[in-house]
Design a protein around this motif. Structure first.
Motif, PDB file in Angstrom:
ATOM      1  N   SER A   1      46.085  41.545  34.553  1.00  0.00           N
ATOM      2  CA  SER A   1      45.751  41.555  36.088  1.00  0.00           C
ATOM      3  C   SER A   1      45.912  40.531  36.850  1.00  0.00           C
ATOM      4  N   ASP A   2      45.906  40.668  38.295  1.00  0.00           N
ATOM      5  CA  ASP A   2      46.121  39.425  38.831  1.00  0.00           C
ATOM      6  C   ASP A   2      44.986  38.407  39.077  1.00  0.00           C
TER       7      ASP A   2
ATOM      8  N   TRP B   1      40.342  47.687  32.541  1.00  0.00           N
ATOM      9  CA  TRP B   1      40.921  48.399  33.525  1.00  0.00           C
ATOM     10  C   TRP B   1      40.228  48.814  34.876  1.00  0.00           C
TER      11      TRP B   1
ATOM     12  N   ARG C   1      41.847  56.928  39.894  1.00  0.00           N
ATOM     13  CA  ARG C   1      42.626  56.611  38.947  1.00  0.00           C
ATOM     14  C   ARG C   1      44.227  56.562  39.135  1.00  0.00           C
ATOM     15  N   LYS C   2      44.903  55.661  38.581  1.00  0.00           N
ATOM     16  CA  LYS C   2      46.094  55.519  38.529  1.00  0.00           C
ATOM     17  C   LYS C   2      46.849  55.468  37.073  1.00  0.00           C
ATOM     18  N   GLN C   3      46.218  54.230  36.383  1.00  0.00           N
ATOM     19  CA  GLN C   3      46.795  54.284  35.067  1.00  0.00           C
ATOM     20  C   GLN C   3      45.904  55.175  33.894  1.00  0.00           C
TER      21      GLN C   3
ATOM     22  N   GLU D   1      40.624  50.718  40.033  1.00  0.00           N
ATOM     23  CA  GLU D   1      41.370  50.167  38.996  1.00  0.00           C
ATOM     24  C   GLU D   1      41.957  48.818  39.058  1.00  0.00           C
ATOM     25  N   ARG D   2      42.151  48.052  38.112  1.00  0.00           N
ATOM     26  CA  ARG D   2      42.960  47.048  38.231  1.00  0.00           C
ATOM     27  C   ARG D   2      44.505  47.191  38.257  1.00  0.00           C
ATOM     28  N   SER D   3      45.430  46.391  38.730  1.00  0.00           N
ATOM     29  CA  SER D   3      46.727  46.611  38.458  1.00  0.00           C
ATOM     30  C   SER D   3      47.379  45.759  37.603  1.00  0.00           C
ATOM     31  N   ALA D   4      48.255  46.290  36.812  1.00  0.00           N
ATOM     32  CA  ALA D   4      49.231  45.194  35.844  1.00  0.00           C
ATOM     33  C   ALA D   4      49.914  44.508  36.777  1.00  0.00           C
ATOM     34  N   PHE D   5      49.757  43.036  36.436  1.00  0.00           N
ATOM     35  CA  PHE D   5      50.492  42.058  37.223  1.00  0.00           C
ATOM     36  C   PHE D   5      51.479  41.461  36.453  1.00  0.00           C
TER      37      PHE D   5
END
Length: 327
Positions: A193-194, A156, A119-121, A176-180
């Motif tokens: 996301s991307d 996410w 987890r990151k976000q 997690e997906r990253s905010a792109f």
């Protein structure tokens, strides 16, 4: 013994039989009406005998307390219908789940340790809430597959693994997906996301530095175009937003308001030409409002209103000077 020399039945055994007999008579009458057999029969005596024969067969072959059992089943069925009809089925299911979890927890299957990796976000509490894991959950009755499906349903989370380590440890691994980028469509601003998945509405300023793409379909093509734009930092640093036009080509809106209209194909060469023109001729600093690069053999520049007036005055002065010289 009764007056006729027969054994008298007890009240306890008589009541179910009488209930059963009344129910059977009603069922036979209803069945005959449904089948259209209530017309005058050829032999009236036979009609009167048939219900009694059916009742005799039921009394002979059914269990002694079948009437009581049937009554209980009817009551249970009525209660179940009332629960469903009244919209209390979910409450009943939740109560039953809490009860069995409480029993399992008291037996030593309480979740005492949780490890969440990747987890990151999202916070740990958010991951558990998404998976439906709470303080009442027991490891014994926790459905790992259902928790995984709930996690993957969240935008996410692209992948998830759930492991139950008895007697009381739960391990969750997520990707997690990253905010792109930020995507604007119909006045709404979202974080994507991307791969174009909408992660959440834009409400947090921590995403303010993300690139902005605008228009229908822009979210699905953003990664490819922004990756191409990143090859030309001179243009990328001056860009405020990339606008997807007609779901087929891009425009650039620069930070000073200049519009760059890119062609549908061969976009890389157009971006390279823009970068070169700005380095050599300071194109982005000129008093212009638009650059049209859609035609392959020419570049069209639209001046600002002030610049257009100044250019017009300049031509007028040149014409006057020429006429004076000719005179």
């Amino acid at each position: 013994m009764d007056g006729g020399g027969r054994l008298a039945r007890s009240l306890r055994s008589l009541r179910p039989q009488s209930d059963l007999k009344a129910a059977a008579i009603g069922a036979v009458i209803l069945l005959r009406k449904r089948l259209g057999l209530n017309r005058a029969p050829a032999k009236p005596s036979l009609e009167r005998e048939q219900p009694h024969r059916l009742i005799a067969l039921l009394e002979r072959y059914l269990p002694h307390r079948a009437g009581v059992a049937a009554t209980v089943l009817m009551l249970l069925g009525s209660a179940g219908f009332g629960i469903v009809k009244g919209g209390h089925a979910a409450e009943l299911t939740s109560a039953m789940s809490d009860t069995r979890n409480a029993i399992a927890n008291s037996a030593g299957f309480r979740i005492t340790a949780v490890a969440i990796n990747g987890r990151k976000q999202l916070t740990q509490d958010e991951v558990l809430a998404i998976g439906g894991v709470n303080g009442r959950s027991s490891l014994l009755f926790l459905d790992a597959a259902a928790v995984r499906d709930k996690l993957k349903a969240n935008p996410w989370i692209s992948e998830a693994t759930v492991l139950k380590l008895y007697p009381g440890q739960l391990q969750i691994d997520i990707v997690e997906r990253s905010a792109f980028a930020l995507w604007q469509q119909d006045g709404r601003l979202s974080v994507i996301s991307d791969d174009g998945a909408v992660l959440e509405p834009y409400v947090s300023r921590r995403f303010i530095s993300l690139p902005l793409v605008v228009g229908k379909g822009a979210e699905a093509h953003a990664w490819e175009f922004l990756a191409l734009l990143a090859r030309y930092p001179q243009v990328r640093s001056a860009t405020k937003a990339a606008i997807f036009v007609g779901e087929r080509r891009w425009n650039l809106r620069l930070k000073d308001g200049l519009d760059i209209r890119l062609p549908e194909t061969d976009v890389g060469n157009s971006l390279a030409a823009l970068s070169r023109l700005d380095k050599e001729d300071r194109l982005f600093s000129r008093d212009i409002v638009a650059v049209d690069m859609r035609l392959p053999d020419r570049l069209t520049v639209q001046l600002s209103e002030d610049a257009a007036k100044a250019r017009e005055e300049l031509f007028k002065d040149k014409k006057l000077k020429k006429k004076a010289g000719d005179a």
